[in-house]
Design a protein around this motif. Structure first.
Motif, PDB file in Angstrom:
ATOM      1  N   ARG A 246      48.177  29.920 -21.566  1.00 42.63           N
ATOM      2  CA  ARG A 246      49.038  30.990 -21.051  1.00 42.63           C
ATOM      3  C   ARG A 246      49.339  30.783 -19.570  1.00 42.63           C
ATOM      4  NH1 ARG A 246      47.494  36.836 -23.448  1.00 42.63           N
ATOM      5  NH2 ARG A 246      49.507  37.214 -22.452  1.00 42.63           N
TER       6      ARG A 246
ATOM      7  N   LEU B  50      52.268  28.289 -19.791  1.00 43.74           N
ATOM      8  CA  LEU B  50      53.467  28.504 -20.595  1.00 43.74           C
ATOM      9  C   LEU B  50      53.904  29.953 -20.736  1.00 43.74           C
ATOM     10  CD1 LEU B  50      52.597  26.060 -23.509  1.00 43.74           C
ATOM     11  CD2 LEU B  50      54.101  25.603 -21.570  1.00 43.74           C
ATOM     12  N   SER B  51      53.050  30.903 -20.355  1.00 43.29           N
ATOM     13  CA  SER B  51      53.365  32.289 -20.690  1.00 43.29           C
ATOM     14  C   SER B  51      52.857  33.237 -19.604  1.00 43.29           C
ATOM     15  CB  SER B  51      52.719  32.638 -22.043  1.00 43.29           C
ATOM     16  OG  SER B  51      53.067  33.939 -22.457  1.00 43.29           O
ATOM     17  N   THR B  52      52.879  34.519 -19.911  1.00 44.59           N
ATOM     18  CA  THR B  52      52.308  35.521 -19.019  1.00 44.59           C
ATOM     19  C   THR B  52      50.817  35.668 -19.301  1.00 44.59           C
ATOM     20  OG1 THR B  52      52.828  37.300 -20.562  1.00 44.59           O
ATOM     21  CG2 THR B  52      54.503  36.769 -18.893  1.00 44.59           C
ATOM     22  N   GLU B  53      50.116  36.352 -18.386  1.00 41.98           N
ATOM     23  CA  GLU B  53      48.672  36.520 -18.513  1.00 41.98           C
ATOM     24  C   GLU B  53      48.280  37.968 -18.245  1.00 41.98           C
ATOM     25  OE1 GLU B  53      46.328  33.071 -16.691  1.00 41.98           O
ATOM     26  OE2 GLU B  53      48.200  33.037 -15.562  1.00 41.98           O
TER      27      GLU B  53
ATOM     28  N   ARG C 100      52.126  36.163 -13.797  1.00 46.06           N
ATOM     29  CA  ARG C 100      53.005  35.031 -14.112  1.00 46.06           C
ATOM     30  C   ARG C 100      52.651  33.837 -13.225  1.00 46.06           C
ATOM     31  NH1 ARG C 100      57.737  36.948 -16.847  1.00 46.06           N
ATOM     32  NH2 ARG C 100      57.716  39.230 -17.024  1.00 46.06           N
TER      33      ARG C 100
ATOM     34  N   SER D   2      52.630  30.852 -14.627  1.00 47.49           N
ATOM     35  CA  SER D   2      53.425  29.808 -15.251  1.00 47.49           C
ATOM     36  C   SER D   2      54.819  29.728 -14.632  1.00 47.49           C
ATOM     37  CB  SER D   2      53.567  30.091 -16.750  1.00 47.49           C
ATOM     38  OG  SER D   2      54.629  29.347 -17.308  1.00 47.49           O
TER      39      SER D   2
ATOM     40  N   ALA E 180      57.311  31.251 -16.986  1.00 46.95           N
ATOM     41  CA  ALA E 180      57.320  32.717 -17.025  1.00 46.95           C
ATOM     42  C   ALA E 180      57.994  33.307 -15.797  1.00 46.95           C
ATOM     43  CB  ALA E 180      55.897  33.241 -17.145  1.00 46.95           C
TER      44      ALA E 180
END
Length: 218
Positions: free
Chosen positions: A51, A54-57, A90, A92, A95
């Motif tokens: 995450r 590649l993504s939000t946390e 964010r 990433s 993101a």
């Protein structure tokens, strides 16, 4: 001169010791503003996984989230804003792309959209005002008109407003209105600073934390 508005070690970001204006603009009195991120060692969160790339946390994995924010000097509360939600984090680059596309709309959304939940203090004996921004929703523990002593807990660190991960934004202004104020220089007293990850700390009687220094009050 201020004291650091937190306990424990925090990493300095967007320091005016590196460049002025520190945040790339004089708008909203951010000329000499600084950001601080809580760390353990040099890590800002408990976990780094897919995450993070590649993504939000979730904000709960970041050390800064929920940490007490302290009054950096004695003064009086002149403004409090609460009720803004804490965003997901964010780290990433992927993101951050859609988030960056909404930057202009946040700038038009007023102080709440930019600073998130925040407190403004009028410093005792000076025509200067300190902003503590990106506070955790529902955590503000002071009210407008209330006097505060240096070191008092005023709120918790959050991820509200224009923020991609939990951190504390601090700035000093010549007016209580950030849309009309000018930013003022600030310095801090009585702290230790780690200037290299593997180096010993140095004691600073008065100074401005350098970019990427880890600092902690004495």
């Amino acid at each position: 001169m201020l004291t650091l508005p937190f306990r424990g070690p925090w990493l300095a970001r967007n320091s005016p010791a590196r460049r002025v204006p520190s945040h790339g603009t004089h708008l909203f009195a951010t000329t000499y503003a600084m950001d601080f991120v809580a760390v353990r060692g040099r890590h800002t969160a408990t976990t780094r996984d897919w995450r993070s790339l590649l993504s939000t946390e979730p904000v709960e994995r970041f050390f800064a989230f929920g940490q007490p924010v302290l009054a950096p000097a004695a003064g009086r509360v002149v403004s409090v804003h609460d009720g803004e939600a804490d965003h997901v984090a964010r780290r990433s680059p992927l993101a951050r792309v859609p988030y960056a596309l909404t930057q202009a709309s946040r700038a038009r959304g007023g102080a709440g959209a930019l600073a998130g939940n925040h407190v403004i203090l009028e410093l005792e004996g000076r025509r200067a005002y300190v902003v503590l921004a990106h506070l955790r929703a529902g955590s503000i523990r002071v009210g407008e008109g209330e006097p505060v002593a240096a070191g008092r807990e005023v709120a918790d660190c959050g991820n509200s407003g224009n923020s991609t991960q939990p951190h504390l934004h601090i700035q000093v202004m010549d007016s209580a209105d950030p849309f009309a104020a000018r930013g003022l220089p600030m310095s801090f007293r009585d702290y230790r600073a780690w200037r290299r990850p593997d180096g010993p700390p140095v004691v600073v009687d008065r100074g401005i934390p350098q970019e990427s220094e880890v600092v902690e009050s004495l």
